[in-house]
Motif scaffolding. Structure first.
Motif, PDB file in Angstrom:
ATOM      1  N   GLU A 947      35.969  32.122 -42.358  1.00 47.60           N
ATOM      2  CA  GLU A 947      37.278  32.612 -42.420  1.00 47.60           C
ATOM      3  C   GLU A 947      37.591  34.162 -42.050  1.00 47.60           C
ATOM      4  OE1 GLU A 947      39.463  31.898 -46.693  1.00 47.60           O
ATOM      5  OE2 GLU A 947      37.634  31.554 -47.186  1.00 47.60           O
ATOM      6  N   GLY A 948      38.526  34.081 -41.485  1.00 45.42           N
ATOM      7  CA  GLY A 948      38.393  35.288 -40.430  1.00 45.42           C
ATOM      8  C   GLY A 948      40.144  35.983 -41.286  1.00 45.42           C
ATOM      9  N   VAL A 949      40.754  37.025 -41.483  1.00 47.35           N
ATOM     10  CA  VAL A 949      41.707  37.464 -41.795  1.00 47.35           C
ATOM     11  C   VAL A 949      42.850  36.978 -40.805  1.00 47.35           C
ATOM     12  CG1 VAL A 949      41.132  39.433 -41.892  1.00 47.35           C
ATOM     13  CG2 VAL A 949      42.095  39.891 -40.164  1.00 47.35           C
ATOM     14  N   TRP A 970      59.985  34.765 -47.067  1.00 48.06           N
ATOM     15  CA  TRP A 970      58.747  34.395 -45.581  1.00 48.06           C
ATOM     16  C   TRP A 970      58.057  33.560 -45.592  1.00 48.06           C
ATOM     17  CZ3 TRP A 970      58.419  37.493 -50.232  1.00 48.06           C
ATOM     18  CH2 TRP A 970      57.464  36.969 -51.741  1.00 48.06           C
ATOM     19  N   GLY A 971      57.241  33.689 -44.878  1.00 47.34           N
ATOM     20  CA  GLY A 971      56.940  32.172 -44.306  1.00 47.34           C
ATOM     21  C   GLY A 971      55.107  31.952 -44.207  1.00 47.34           C
ATOM     22  N   HIS A 972      54.326  30.995 -44.051  1.00 46.30           N
ATOM     23  CA  HIS A 972      53.048  30.897 -44.518  1.00 46.30           C
ATOM     24  C   HIS A 972      52.950  31.701 -42.647  1.00 46.30           C
ATOM     25  CE1 HIS A 972      52.693  29.321 -48.141  1.00 46.30           C
ATOM     26  NE2 HIS A 972      53.795  28.842 -48.039  1.00 46.30           N
ATOM     27  N   PRO A 973      51.458  32.133 -42.457  1.00 46.60           N
ATOM     28  CA  PRO A 973      50.665  32.497 -41.103  1.00 46.60           C
ATOM     29  C   PRO A 973      50.893  30.988 -40.620  1.00 46.60           C
ATOM     30  CG  PRO A 973      49.492  33.548 -43.321  1.00 46.60           C
ATOM     31  CD  PRO A 973      50.623  32.673 -43.478  1.00 46.60           C
ATOM     32  N   GLU A 974      50.640  32.083 -39.204  1.00 48.23           N
ATOM     33  CA  GLU A 974      51.095  30.143 -37.907  1.00 48.23           C
ATOM     34  C   GLU A 974      49.423  30.349 -38.047  1.00 48.23           C
ATOM     35  OE1 GLU A 974      51.759  28.960 -33.903  1.00 48.23           O
ATOM     36  OE2 GLU A 974      52.254  31.783 -34.266  1.00 48.23           O
ATOM     37  N   HIS A 975      48.333  31.510 -37.989  1.00 43.63           N
ATOM     38  CA  HIS A 975      46.703  31.077 -37.811  1.00 43.63           C
ATOM     39  C   HIS A 975      46.621  31.532 -39.155  1.00 43.63           C
ATOM     40  CE1 HIS A 975      47.307  29.907 -33.399  1.00 43.63           C
ATOM     41  NE2 HIS A 975      47.631  30.740 -33.413  1.00 43.63           N
ATOM     42  N   PRO A 976      46.687  30.840 -39.943  1.00 41.18           N
ATOM     43  CA  PRO A 976      45.957  31.245 -41.615  1.00 41.18           C
ATOM     44  C   PRO A 976      44.217  31.973 -41.349  1.00 41.18           C
ATOM     45  CG  PRO A 976      46.559  29.037 -42.156  1.00 41.18           C
ATOM     46  CD  PRO A 976      46.475  29.046 -41.047  1.00 41.18           C
ATOM     47  N   ASN A 977      43.372  31.003 -40.584  1.00 42.08           N
ATOM     48  CA  ASN A 977      42.180  31.812 -39.860  1.00 42.08           C
ATOM     49  C   ASN A 977      41.716  31.038 -41.589  1.00 42.08           C
ATOM     50  OD1 ASN A 977      42.886  31.931 -37.691  1.00 42.08           O
ATOM     51  ND2 ASN A 977      42.918  34.107 -37.799  1.00 42.08           N
ATOM     52  N   THR A 981      44.976  33.552 -50.177  1.00 38.64           N
ATOM     53  CA  THR A 981      44.055  33.736 -51.166  1.00 38.64           C
ATOM     54  C   THR A 981      45.573  34.278 -52.000  1.00 38.64           C
ATOM     55  OG1 THR A 981      43.340  36.226 -50.121  1.00 38.64           O
ATOM     56  CG2 THR A 981      41.686  33.936 -51.345  1.00 38.64           C
ATOM     57  N   GLY A 982      46.673  34.793 -51.295  1.00 34.48           N
ATOM     58  CA  GLY A 982      47.775  35.132 -51.194  1.00 34.48           C
ATOM     59  C   GLY A 982      48.551  36.301 -50.631  1.00 34.48           C
ATOM     60  N   TYR A 983      49.875  37.018 -50.457  1.00 36.61           N
ATOM     61  CA  TYR A 983      50.755  37.851 -50.311  1.00 36.61           C
ATOM     62  C   TYR A 983      50.511  39.304 -50.990  1.00 36.61           C
ATOM     63  CZ  TYR A 983      51.970  33.712 -47.522  1.00 36.61           C
ATOM     64  OH  TYR A 983      51.624  32.435 -47.451  1.00 36.61           O
ATOM     65  N   ASN A 984      50.408  40.489 -50.006  1.00 33.91           N
ATOM     66  CA  ASN A 984      50.315  41.820 -50.781  1.00 33.91           C
ATOM     67  C   ASN A 984      51.635  42.344 -49.946  1.00 33.91           C
ATOM     68  OD1 ASN A 984      48.309  41.591 -52.083  1.00 33.91           O
ATOM     69  ND2 ASN A 984      46.593  42.691 -50.238  1.00 33.91           N
ATOM     70  N   ARG A1028      47.010  37.262 -46.976  1.00 32.10           N
ATOM     71  CA  ARG A1028      44.840  38.109 -47.535  1.00 32.10           C
ATOM     72  C   ARG A1028      44.071  36.275 -47.933  1.00 32.10           C
ATOM     73  NH1 ARG A1028      47.297  39.782 -52.103  1.00 32.10           N
ATOM     74  NH2 ARG A1028      46.180  37.891 -53.986  1.00 32.10           N
ATOM     75  N   THR A1029      43.018  36.804 -46.952  1.00 31.27           N
ATOM     76  CA  THR A1029      41.831  35.700 -47.400  1.00 31.27           C
ATOM     77  C   THR A1029      41.121  36.116 -47.929  1.00 31.27           C
ATOM     78  OG1 THR A1029      40.768  35.648 -45.289  1.00 31.27           O
ATOM     79  CG2 THR A1029      42.773  34.468 -45.430  1.00 31.27           C
ATOM     80  N   GLN A1030      40.156  35.332 -48.264  1.00 29.43           N
ATOM     81  CA  GLN A1030      38.794  35.737 -48.536  1.00 29.43           C
ATOM     82  C   GLN A1030      37.999  37.115 -48.865  1.00 29.43           C
ATOM     83  OE1 GLN A1030      36.275  32.956 -50.641  1.00 29.43           O
ATOM     84  NE2 GLN A1030      37.296  32.002 -51.786  1.00 29.43           N
ATOM     85  N   VAL A1031      38.238  36.673 -46.979  1.00 29.55           N
ATOM     86  CA  VAL A1031      37.841  38.235 -46.237  1.00 29.55           C
ATOM     87  C   VAL A1031      38.664  39.286 -46.326  1.00 29.55           C
ATOM     88  CG1 VAL A1031      37.504  38.870 -43.308  1.00 29.55           C
ATOM     89  CG2 VAL A1031      36.865  36.247 -44.586  1.00 29.55           C
ATOM     90  N   GLY A1032      39.382  39.634 -46.270  1.00 32.43           N
ATOM     91  CA  GLY A1032      41.057  40.429 -46.742  1.00 32.43           C
ATOM     92  C   GLY A1032      42.322  40.324 -45.624  1.00 32.43           C
ATOM     93  N   ASP A1033      43.114  41.459 -45.524  1.00 35.41           N
ATOM     94  CA  ASP A1033      44.037  41.810 -45.192  1.00 35.41           C
ATOM     95  C   ASP A1033      43.970  41.461 -43.915  1.00 35.41           C
ATOM     96  OD1 ASP A1033      45.174  41.582 -47.972  1.00 35.41           O
ATOM     97  OD2 ASP A1033      45.058  43.923 -48.269  1.00 35.41           O
ATOM     98  N   GLY A1034      45.233  40.712 -43.886  1.00 36.41           N
ATOM     99  CA  GLY A1034      45.805  40.183 -42.263  1.00 36.41           C
ATOM    100  C   GLY A1034      46.956  41.499 -41.943  1.00 36.41           C
ATOM    101  N   GLU A1035      47.393  42.101 -40.291  1.00 38.20           N
ATOM    102  CA  GLU A1035      47.823  42.228 -40.417  1.00 38.20           C
ATOM    103  C   GLU A1035      49.421  41.833 -40.656  1.00 38.20           C
ATOM    104  OE1 GLU A1035      50.327  43.314 -35.134  1.00 38.20           O
ATOM    105  OE2 GLU A1035      48.868  41.872 -36.150  1.00 38.20           O
ATOM    106  N   SER A1036      50.224  43.361 -40.961  1.00 41.44           N
ATOM    107  CA  SER A1036      51.233  43.711 -41.536  1.00 41.44           C
ATOM    108  C   SER A1036      52.564  43.352 -40.743  1.00 41.44           C
ATOM    109  CB  SER A1036      51.792  45.260 -42.582  1.00 41.44           C
ATOM    110  OG  SER A1036      50.478  45.685 -43.135  1.00 41.44           O
ATOM    111  N   ILE A1037      53.821  42.843 -41.571  1.00 41.88           N
ATOM    112  CA  ILE A1037      54.814  42.831 -41.164  1.00 41.88           C
ATOM    113  C   ILE A1037      55.518  43.817 -41.223  1.00 41.88           C
ATOM    114  CG2 ILE A1037      55.469  40.530 -42.503  1.00 41.88           C
ATOM    115  CD1 ILE A1037      57.305  39.753 -39.837  1.00 41.88           C
TER     116      ILE A1037
END
Length: 1335
Positions: A947-949, A970-977, A981-984, A1028-1037
């Protein structure tokens, strides 16, 4: 021995003589004198086609023409029996021809003369046959009378309307029209089959609006016959409703028609067979029913359709393959599909062939005792049988001929004798047709004859190429030799080249080549000869031509043109001005060595060209004449004269001629006030690069003579260029030529290389010697090679090109190479040895022991065992890894399986593969790459990335329905990777430069909406959202909330960020369309800003769609786009709502391209595609737009706001003052100036600071007044809550504005109209109305 001999005489006579193996065939020249003297068997020159259909209204002509000596006589057979032309008065033959003429002017039936005809042409040397001509008369039968019942059918059912046209000859052209002769519109639902029937994939209610009539057009009579029309009655469950047809996908359900899977209407079943003949067009057809109408696709089993000769017709229902061959045999299948399913039909195609020629027999002319053969080879399917005839009779029943032997498809002639002439026919036939060819064998005994005029005189310029012609004929074929001055051996080789047609070519005519040449033609029957006198003439040269001149107006000018030419040739000198002939007037005088112009004028300025010509050649020289206006002399004598480029040197002379040097002397030209600093000497040679000048040497400007070092065997010509600080002069006129003596080369070619172009060769290349390095005639190169470190001897080859290919070499082995120059005087020194390599082959082995290690979610490391050097079979370029994404670990997520590669240069055992997608299954294989290409592939390795962010959410929308709440979507990420696990969400309030504390909200993975309760109606908010996934948070919009109501008079904007895989489309603002403010509420109608796509291509010819825009409101959207498709192209607009409802609208061709989408849902997000009707939407070519939200009433009580109370008090005071002033004016009988009132109101209007207020809106309000208590709808309709209206106080529809914004006209009071009628003064506006207008 193969010999081809051709002739081109002055009368245009061309003939060929050639030998092929044991055939020695002679072509008789076309010279009429020879044609009339030599005997020749008949040859058919013109005949009618095999299948001959004629018009019964015209006379019949059946062609048959032939040539021969004596002139042939003609006869005919009909249906295999002799046809006596003399017995039938209607039939005759044209004079000196075998063409039959059947004349019906006196009556008769053309059908009585139908049958199979064949023409015979005979003379004493043989009989030739035409093909069998099947004569048929065209027929146009009437349509049989029939009564067609009313066709009743349920809507949505398939239907076939039979045509069954009457059989005609040729068959008629069928088309469908209504009984009123209107064409039936056809598309993929309704179309005509190849058999003429009209097929409905499904019947719709509108199909009953017309009737259907089949029409047949006959070719010869040009008549159209119409069948009785069909009338349809459609049984439908729902009445016609325009709303049901608005969206195509809902059309059938709205009509109550059940959608069905496709089924074939033609052909029937799942498979069929078709036989087609080679060389004709193959036409396959599939017509299917279904709801909606199915789409048809074509495929070939085990291969691709031949794109160069394949064409889809009839809305893809027919596949046409032109000019079929045996390779087109196989199984084709058509796939009919709609959204309910698909079916397929397989058509097995077999290609048969009528006979076609491989070797068609040709006429054979032999001399006595010579051998020859006739060959007749044909192919077909099935294999054709070959039958030989002689003079129209089977060869088996012909008189025996001991010199003739039949061997299947070949007749061999040995030791032929005079009297053996005959015409042979070859008939190749099978069940699909036949071929018939005539070929005569003529035995001639003719002594040699020279066909050219006698004692010709040929003149040629020295050093030019020339040709002496001597066309000849004889049987047996004579041998030809050339002699000079009546003595010596035959001329051939060196400067002479003898051609097979008898011509003698002289490569470079020199003075010593002048003389009398004799050509002698000899065979066993005698000899003939002719003489040609050759004269060598000196070339025409301009030794001193005109020079560029700058003269003053009114002066005298002389342009030189001194010419040297051959005194025996007539010289003509002409002058051109600006490349057109010069008119020699009174001011000009033409002399033998120049042109004089008296009293030069401005019109004389231009280019002057002297052209010296004779009957054999010409030369020219050009100069430019500049004419200056006369100006007064300068007052300052110290003024410097202008500097210009120098004049060109002249009068070049060559002296001190030696083997390797010569002295060149020249006279300098005028330096034009700038001293000459240098002289550049250039040379030109006429062997390797004629006409191209090269720099030879450079000398100081103080000299005018230099000794030039020369190379052997070069025909030099020199010129000189003067140089000063301004620039270079024009080149001087060239000197006389000087030819140096030859010598052996002193250097060898450079740039020698050896490399393979194929696996079994090595190509040796080099840079050739130039003209000054050749040193002698016949420059050639001795190429030597041998394998390196071997004891074998050198292989060698002498070539004249710049390359040599060595074949049958081992794969990729080193070779020693040498290339040595040689000419007729000797060889160059021994060359250096160069190392080259033979050709490479593909590697034989893949990398082994491949080990993978996952580094992170986007990269892996690779290790492998290197291959053995002998398996590389070439130079190792790299180890290459091919990898592709097999699937994602997330269910139902589509991934691209496109293969990617990464190369590891050199002989290395490890590398890193990056740019991978996290949380995915991958496959990988490796190859070895050399200069030839990829080797075999290794075993496939599988691996999984962790898994990735995640990427940013697809979109982030912020809505502010009122002052208390803000809604986020908001919409789900195009690339969940990975597994989301949720959104911050982080957000903070800000007001200008002041910011509040940061608050954090955490959401579940399924939550995509959040409503924030505002604590401060003045501040704005800045939001940071990331998945975010179990690996960590993705990039912010990041996005900010819109400005609140007390910061702008415009409506609350909607902010949308939409992300697709191809482009980012952002709608950041909305534009207020109309704003109307009242005391009780604020209502706003908004129109979203347009959203655009990038350019998308749809066709190989560059046609595309771009600039797609959506102008939206709450429940509608205007869609526009740009395109460069051809006129008449229909489009489809397809859109998907956020709840995955798909709708599509067909758009007819129009300009501009636009459509309106109605009945949209407020606040809904849509994805939209635009594409041509014949195409389909691309996955990544959509735009996203969002309709504005429905109006939400603001619950803030504006009446309790302090600023509003103060504003109302000020307005009341102003209105009271206005009323007092108005009453005073009325008591005086004056008029109330509207402009003053407007200025007062405008002054107060600026206090409100409402830029959207416009008097014209008041005017529109009058026209759109609604009942009291209503609100403003989202589409802009104004609904008043107050009972007060400007209409009641005189604001009518006739109010106008001038350019400064004031009213034109006067207020009139509607309520008191009866009291004020006839009075020009106006009533003042009531205080309530004034308050309403300013609020």
């Amino acid at each position: 021995m193969v010999m081809q001999q051709y002739l081109l005489t002055y009368t245009g006579v061309v003939f060929a003589l050639y030998l092929h193996h044991i055939i020695r065939a002679i072509e008789v020249p076309l010279d009429p004198n020879i044609q009339n003297e030599l005997p020749q068997p008949p040859t058919i020159t013109k005949q009618s086609v095999k299948d001959y259909i004629v018009d019964p209204r015209d006379n019949i002509f059946i062609d048959c023409e032939a040539k021969g000596n004596p002139i042939p006589t003609f006869s005919w057979t009909r249906n295999g029996k002799f046809f006596n032309v003399a017995k039938d008065p209607k039939v005759s033959m044209q004079r000196r021809s075998g063409t039959l003429v059947i004349d019906f002017r006196g009556g008769g039936r053309p059908e009585d003369y139908e049958g199979e005809y064949q023409c015979s042409a005979r003379n004493e040397y043989g009989t030739a046959l035409s093909s069998k001509i099947l004569l048929q008369v065209s027929r146009s039968p009437l349509w049989p009378k029939e009564h067609l019942d009313l066709v009743e059918i349920d809507e949505g059912s398939p239907l076939t309307l039979k045509c069954n046209p009457p059989p005609g000859l040729p068959p008629p052209v069928v088309f469908w029209m209504s009984s009123s002769m209107e064409p039936i519109h056809q598309d993929k639902r309704v179309s005509q089959g190849q058999n003429g029937d009209l097929y409905f994939s499904n019947v719709m209610l509108q199909d009953a609006q017309t009737d259907y009539s089949c029409n047949a057009r006959f070719h010869f009579t040009h008549t159209i016959q119409q069948k009785n029309p069909y009338t349809l009655k459609i049984q439908t469950k729902n009445p016609h409703n325009e709303t049901s047809f608005r969206n195509h996908t809902d059309m059938y359900s709205a009509r109550g028609v059940m959608e069905t899977t496709p089924s074939f209407m033609y052909p029937y079943g799942t498979s069929s067979n078709q036989i087609v003949l080679r060389g004709v067009d193959l036409l396959l057809e599939c017509i299917a029913s279904g709801v909606p109408a199915p789409d048809i696709m074509w495929h070939k089993k085990g291969g691709e359709l031949p794109t160069d000769k394949t064409k889809l017709e009839n809305f893809n229902k027919a596949l046409r393959i032109t000019n079929v061959s045996e390779e087109d045999s196989g199984e084709y299948f058509c796939l009919a599909s709609n959204k309910m399913g698909s079916i397929r039909h397989t058509i097995s195609v077999r290609v048969k062939a009528a006979p076609y020629w491989l070797d068609e027999p040709q006429n054979l002319i032999l001399a006595p005792a010579e051998d020859g053969r006739l060959v007749c080879r044909a192919n077909g399917n099935p294999k054709p049988t070959i039958q030989w005839l002689v003079n129209g009779e089977p060869i088996e029943s012909a008189p025996p001929n001991p010199s003739r032997e039949v061997a299947g498809d070949t007749i061999v002639f040995r030791d032929t004798q005079i009297g053996s002439s005959a015409v042979y026919q070859c008939n190749a036939s099978n069940e699909h047709g036949y071929l018939l060819a005539n070929a005569f064998v003529s035995v001639l005994d003719v002594p040699p004859r020279i066909l050219a005029p006698r004692n010709q005189l040929i003149k040629v310029i020295q050093y030019n190429r020339t040709r002496l012609d001597c066309p000849f004929f004889g049987s047996p074929i004579p041998t030809l030799r050339w002699f000079k001055n009546g003595q010596g051996s035959a001329l051939d080789g060196e400067n002479y080249q003898r051609h097979e047609n008898g011509s003698l070519e002289i490569n470079m005519a020199r003075k010593e080549d002048q003389g009398i040449y004799t050509c002698v033609a000899t065979n066993i029957l005698g000899k003939a000869e002719n003489q040609v006198r050759l004269e060598i003439k000196d070339p025409t040269r301009i030794v001193r031509g005109p020079e560029d001149l700058i003269v003053k107006r009114g002066s005298l000018v002389r342009l030189d043109c001194r010419i040297k030419h051959d005194s025996t040739l007539k010289l003509t000198v002409t002058w051109l001005k600006d490349d057109t002939p010069l008119y020699i007037g009174n001011r000009m005088k033409k002399e033998d060595d120049g042109l004089i112009i008296y009293g030069v004028a401005e019109k004389d300025q231009g280019d002057y060209t002297c052209v010296a010509s004779t009957e054999l050649d010409k030369d020219s020289a050009k100069a430019f004449l500049t004419v200056l206006a006369v100006v007064s002399a300068p007052t300052n004598r110290m003024t410097a004269l202008p500097k210009e480029r120098p004049e060109r040197p002249r009068d070049l002379e060559l002296t001190d001629l030696a083997e390797r040097s010569v002295r060149l002397t020249w006279i300098p030209g005028d330096d034009n006030n700038s001293p000459i600093t240098d002289y550049v000497v250039q040379f030109e040679e006429d062997k390797f690069q004629p006409g191209l000048w090269h720099n030879h040497s450079r000398y100081p400007g103080s000299v005018n003579s230099a000794v030039l070092r020369l190379s052997p065997y070069v025909n030099y010509q020199f010129r000189v260029i003067a140089v000063n600080e301004v620039g270079s002069s024009l080149p001087s006129l060239p000197s006389e030529r000087y030819h140096t003596i030859g010598a052996s080369p002193e250097i060898n070619p450079t740039g020698v290389q050896g490399a393979g172009t194929q696996k079994n060769n090595m190509e040796i290349t080099w840079t050739p010697l130039n003209a000054t390095q050749a040193y002698g005639p016949n420059l050639r190169y001795i190429v030597k090679w041998r394998q390196r470190e071997s004891r074998e001897s050198w292989s060698n080859e002498t070539v004249r090109t710049t390359r040599h290919v060595v074949w049958n070499t081992p794969i990729y082995v080193p070779y020693e190479i040498k290339v040595q120059a040689e000419n007729d005087f000797g060889r160059a020194p021994e060359p250096d040895v160069i190392i080259g390599y033979s050709g490479e082959d593909y590697p034989k082995a893949p990398p082994t022991d491949i080990r993978l290690k996952v580094i992170n979610s986007t990269a892996i490391s690779l290790q492998w065992s290197r291959v053995y050097p002998d398996t590389i079979q070439g130079q190792l370029k790299e180890y290459r890894a091919y990898f592709w994404r097999e699937s994602s670990l997330l269910k139902n997520l589509w991934v691209s399986k496109k293969r990617q590669s990464v190369g590891f240069v050199g002989d290395r055992p490890r590398g890193i593969v990056s740019r991978l997608f996290p949380y995915s299954n991958y496959k990988l294989e490796m190859v070895v790459v050399n200069g030839r290409g990829d080797g075999p592939r290794s075993e496939i390795k599988e691996f999984t990335t962790p898994e990735g962010v995640p990427s940013v959410p697809r979109y982030f929308r912020i809505r502010q329905p009122n002052l208390e709440t803000i809604t986020l979507e908001w919409g789900h990420p195009e690339h969940p990777n990975g597994i989301i696990t949720g959104y911050n969400l982080r957000y903070q309030a800000f007001n200008g430069t002041k910011t509040g504390r940061t608050l954090v909200e955490t959401f579940s993975p399924n939550q995509t909406r959040f409503t924030l309760q505002r604590t401060d109606p003045i501040s704005r908010y800045r939001f940071f959202l990331r998945a975010r996934t179990q690996v960590g948070d993705g990039e912010s919009i990041v996005e900010e909330s819109p400005a609140p109501l007390n910061e702008a008079a415009t409506s609350l904007p909607t902010t949308t960020v939409s992300l697709t895989s191809t482009t980012t489309i952002a709608t950041t603002t909305t534009t207020a369309a109309t704003t109307t403010t009242t005391v009780a509420s604020t209502t706003t109608t908004t129109e979203s800003a347009p959203t655009a796509t990038i350019k998308q291509d749809f066709a190989t010819n560059g046609s595309s769609i771009w600039n797609v825009k959506a102008f939206t409101n709450s429940n509608w959207a205007n869609i526009t786009w740009s395109h460069n498709f051809s006129a008449g192209t229909d489009f489809v607009v397809e859109y998907i709502t956020s709840n995955n409802t798909v709708r599509s609208i067909p758009v007819k061709a129009q300009t501009p391209s636009s459509v309106q989408l109605a009945d949209l849902t407020p606040g809904m997000t849509y994805q939209l595609w635009v594409f041509p009707k014949w195409s389909s939407p691309s996955e990544n070519s959509y735009i996203t737009f969002t309709t504005s939200s429905a109006y939400t009433k603001n619950h803030v009580d504006i009446a309790t706001q302090g600023w509003f109370i103060g504003l109302m008090c000020a307005i009341a005071l102003l209105v009271l003052i206005l009323l007092i002033v108005c009453f005073i004016k009325r008591s005086r009988g004056g008029k109330y100036p509207v402009r003053e009132k407007v200025e007062v109101l405008d002054h107060e209007d600026h206090k409100v600071d409402d830029p959207s207020f416009d008097y014209r809106s008041l005017e529109s309000d009058e026209d759109n007044k609604e009942p009291p208590g209503s609100h403003t709808s989202l589409d802009g309709t104004i609904k008043q809550e107050s009972d007060d209206s400007l209409v009641d106080y005189g604001e009518g529809g006739e109010g106008q504005f001038n350019e400064d914004g004031s009213f034109i006209g006067q207020y009139t009071v509607k309520k008191d109209k009866e009291e004020t009628e006839g009075n020009e003064s106006s009533e003042a506006t009531s205080p309530v109305n004034a308050i309403y207008s300013l609020a």
